[in-house]
Design an enzyme around this catalytic site. Structure first.
Site, PDB file in Angstrom:
ATOM      1  N   ASP A  30       7.095 -12.663  -4.569  1.00 49.12           N
ATOM      2  CA  ASP A  30       5.967 -12.272  -3.711  1.00 49.12           C
ATOM      3  C   ASP A  30       6.459 -12.230  -2.256  1.00 49.12           C
ATOM      4  O   ASP A  30       7.198 -13.116  -1.812  1.00 49.12           O
ATOM      5  CB  ASP A  30       4.817 -13.277  -3.858  1.00 49.12           C
ATOM      6  CG  ASP A  30       3.517 -12.753  -3.284  1.00 49.12           C
ATOM      7  OD1 ASP A  30       2.586 -12.524  -4.063  1.00 49.12           O
ATOM      8  OD2 ASP A  30       3.436 -12.553  -2.042  1.00 49.12           O
ATOM      9  N   ILE A  31       6.044 -11.220  -1.522  1.00 49.22           N
ATOM     10  CA  ILE A  31       6.503 -11.032  -0.134  1.00 49.22           C
ATOM     11  C   ILE A  31       5.946 -12.126   0.793  1.00 49.22           C
ATOM     12  O   ILE A  31       6.518 -12.390   1.852  1.00 49.22           O
ATOM     13  CB  ILE A  31       6.103  -9.616   0.363  1.00 49.22           C
ATOM     14  CG1 ILE A  31       7.032  -9.146   1.462  1.00 49.22           C
ATOM     15  CG2 ILE A  31       4.644  -9.552   0.778  1.00 49.22           C
ATOM     16  CD1 ILE A  31       6.905  -7.656   1.775  1.00 49.22           C
ATOM     17  N   GLU A  95      -5.876  -7.823  -4.404  1.00 46.14           N
ATOM     18  CA  GLU A  95      -5.554  -6.890  -3.311  1.00 46.14           C
ATOM     19  C   GLU A  95      -4.761  -5.691  -3.793  1.00 46.14           C
ATOM     20  O   GLU A  95      -4.880  -4.598  -3.236  1.00 46.14           O
ATOM     21  CB  GLU A  95      -4.742  -7.622  -2.231  1.00 46.14           C
ATOM     22  CG  GLU A  95      -5.553  -8.671  -1.491  1.00 46.14           C
ATOM     23  CD  GLU A  95      -4.695  -9.502  -0.551  1.00 46.14           C
ATOM     24  OE1 GLU A  95      -3.480  -9.241  -0.449  1.00 46.14           O
ATOM     25  OE2 GLU A  95      -5.249 -10.428   0.059  1.00 46.14           O
ATOM     26  N   VAL A  96      -3.920  -5.909  -4.800  1.00 42.51           N
ATOM     27  CA  VAL A  96      -3.102  -4.811  -5.331  1.00 42.51           C
ATOM     28  C   VAL A  96      -3.613  -4.495  -6.734  1.00 42.51           C
ATOM     29  O   VAL A  96      -3.584  -5.365  -7.624  1.00 42.51           O
ATOM     30  CB  VAL A  96      -1.604  -5.185  -5.357  1.00 42.51           C
ATOM     31  CG1 VAL A  96      -0.783  -4.030  -5.929  1.00 42.51           C
ATOM     32  CG2 VAL A  96      -1.110  -5.556  -3.959  1.00 42.51           C
ATOM     33  N   HIS A 100      -1.048  -7.756 -12.485  1.00 45.11           N
ATOM     34  CA  HIS A 100       0.028  -8.706 -12.198  1.00 45.11           C
ATOM     35  C   HIS A 100      -0.455 -10.131 -12.338  1.00 45.11           C
ATOM     36  O   HIS A 100      -1.650 -10.413 -12.187  1.00 45.11           O
ATOM     37  CB  HIS A 100       0.592  -8.487 -10.788  1.00 45.11           C
ATOM     38  CG  HIS A 100      -0.410  -8.645  -9.701  1.00 45.11           C
ATOM     39  ND1 HIS A 100      -1.291  -7.644  -9.353  1.00 45.11           N
ATOM     40  CD2 HIS A 100      -0.699  -9.686  -8.891  1.00 45.11           C
ATOM     41  CE1 HIS A 100      -2.065  -8.066  -8.364  1.00 45.11           C
ATOM     42  NE2 HIS A 100      -1.729  -9.308  -8.070  1.00 45.11           N
ATOM     43  N   MET A 101       0.500 -11.001 -12.612  1.00 41.88           N
ATOM     44  CA  MET A 101       0.227 -12.436 -12.737  1.00 41.88           C
ATOM     45  C   MET A 101       1.140 -13.174 -11.767  1.00 41.88           C
ATOM     46  O   MET A 101       2.341 -12.914 -11.711  1.00 41.88           O
ATOM     47  CB  MET A 101       0.514 -12.872 -14.180  1.00 41.88           C
ATOM     48  CG  MET A 101       0.285 -14.341 -14.446  1.00 41.88           C
ATOM     49  SD  MET A 101       0.610 -14.736 -16.173  1.00 41.88           S
ATOM     50  CE  MET A 101       2.390 -14.577 -16.224  1.00 41.88           C
ATOM     51  N   HIS A 102       0.552 -14.100 -11.013  1.00 40.04           N
ATOM     52  CA  HIS A 102       1.335 -14.927 -10.107  1.00 40.04           C
ATOM     53  C   HIS A 102       1.884 -16.127 -10.875  1.00 40.04           C
ATOM     54  O   HIS A 102       1.139 -16.776 -11.617  1.00 40.04           O
ATOM     55  CB  HIS A 102       0.452 -15.484  -8.986  1.00 40.04           C
ATOM     56  CG  HIS A 102      -0.204 -14.445  -8.133  1.00 40.04           C
ATOM     57  ND1 HIS A 102       0.155 -14.222  -6.827  1.00 40.04           N
ATOM     58  CD2 HIS A 102      -1.216 -13.566  -8.383  1.00 40.04           C
ATOM     59  CE1 HIS A 102      -0.605 -13.274  -6.304  1.00 40.04           C
ATOM     60  NE2 HIS A 102      -1.446 -12.862  -7.223  1.00 40.04           N
TER      61      HIS A 102
HETATM   62  P1  5GP Z   1      -3.403 -10.177  -5.497  1.00 42.17           P
HETATM   63  O1  5GP Z   1      -3.667  -8.701  -5.646  1.00 42.17           O
HETATM   64  O2  5GP Z   1      -3.330 -10.897  -6.819  1.00 42.17           O
HETATM   65  O3  5GP Z   1      -4.391 -10.854  -4.595  1.00 42.17           O
HETATM   66  O4  5GP Z   1      -2.006 -10.419  -4.818  1.00 42.17           O
HETATM   67  C1  5GP Z   1      -1.129  -9.424  -4.451  1.00 42.17           C
HETATM   68  C2  5GP Z   1       0.124 -10.112  -4.016  1.00 42.17           C
HETATM   69  O5  5GP Z   1       1.091  -9.119  -3.735  1.00 42.17           O
HETATM   70  C3  5GP Z   1      -0.023 -10.953  -2.732  1.00 42.17           C
HETATM   71  O6  5GP Z   1       0.337 -12.300  -3.021  1.00 42.17           O
HETATM   72  C4  5GP Z   1       0.933 -10.289  -1.742  1.00 42.17           C
HETATM   73  O7  5GP Z   1       1.632 -11.214  -0.940  1.00 42.17           O
HETATM   74  C5  5GP Z   1       1.876  -9.521  -2.651  1.00 42.17           C
HETATM   75  N1  5GP Z   1       2.412  -8.299  -2.051  1.00 42.17           N
HETATM   76  C6  5GP Z   1       1.715  -7.363  -1.358  1.00 42.17           C
HETATM   77  N2  5GP Z   1       2.527  -6.365  -0.957  1.00 42.17           N
HETATM   78  C7  5GP Z   1       3.764  -6.674  -1.419  1.00 42.17           C
HETATM   79  C8  5GP Z   1       5.022  -6.004  -1.332  1.00 42.17           C
HETATM   80  O8  5GP Z   1       5.181  -4.926  -0.742  1.00 42.17           O
HETATM   81  N3  5GP Z   1       6.075  -6.612  -1.915  1.00 42.17           N
HETATM   82  C9  5GP Z   1       5.949  -7.816  -2.587  1.00 42.17           C
HETATM   83  N4  5GP Z   1       7.053  -8.318  -3.122  1.00 42.17           N
HETATM   84  N5  5GP Z   1       4.774  -8.458  -2.688  1.00 42.17           N
HETATM   85  C10 5GP Z   1       3.689  -7.903  -2.117  1.00 42.17           C
END
Ligand code: 5GP
Length: 108
Positions: A30-31, A95-96, A100-102
């Site tokens: 994760d970035i 957000e994305v 995906h799973m963290h």
């Molecule tokens: P969620 O959609 O489950 O809330 O989390 C999306 C995750 O993607 C976040 O933890 C964010 O830091 C990560 N993320 C967003 N953009 C990028 C990217 O360009 N590269 C990587 N490696 N992670 C990303």
């Protein structure tokens, strides 16, 4: 489904620190890490969210394999304890919109 940051990472159009890859899944750091180890395990199949799983296409089995892949990866890394987390939908903090799973751990 429209392209997302994650589909661009799959196509190597944008960089990521890739930790693991199979025919079905990709895992990368994760970035914006929230723990010592914070790896995102994503499906290569374009599914927006857990909310969009299609039972007829057996997406639930794909998610089961995703969890096992993460379990096996953590074991191989010597990580014995971790949290697995899905954000489901905008109201769930997603957000994305690419499934995906963290995997978060203070080890690794
Ligand atoms: P969620 O959609 O489950 O809330 O989390 C999306 C995750 O993607 C976040 O933890 C964010 O830091 C990560 N993320 C967003 N953009 C990028 C990217 O360009 N590269 C990587 N490696 N992670 C990303």
């Amino acid at each position: 489904m429209e392209d997302t940051i994650f589909s661009k990472i799959i196509k190597r159009e944008i960089p990521a620190n890739i930790r693991h890859e199979t025919d079905e899944f990709l895992a990368f750091d994760d970035i914006n890490p929230q723990a010592k180890t914070h790896v995102l395990f994503i499906t290569k199949k374009p599914i927006e969210s857990i909310i969009d799983l299609n039972e007829e296409e057996k997406d639930h089995e794909l998610v089961g394999r995703l969890i096992l892949e993460a379990r096996n990866w953590a074991k191989a890394e010597g990580i014995t304890g971790y949290r697995l987390k899905f954000h489901c939908g905008k109201a769930g903090g997603q957000e994305v919109f690419h499934l995906h799973m963290h995997l978060l751990s203070n080890q690794g």
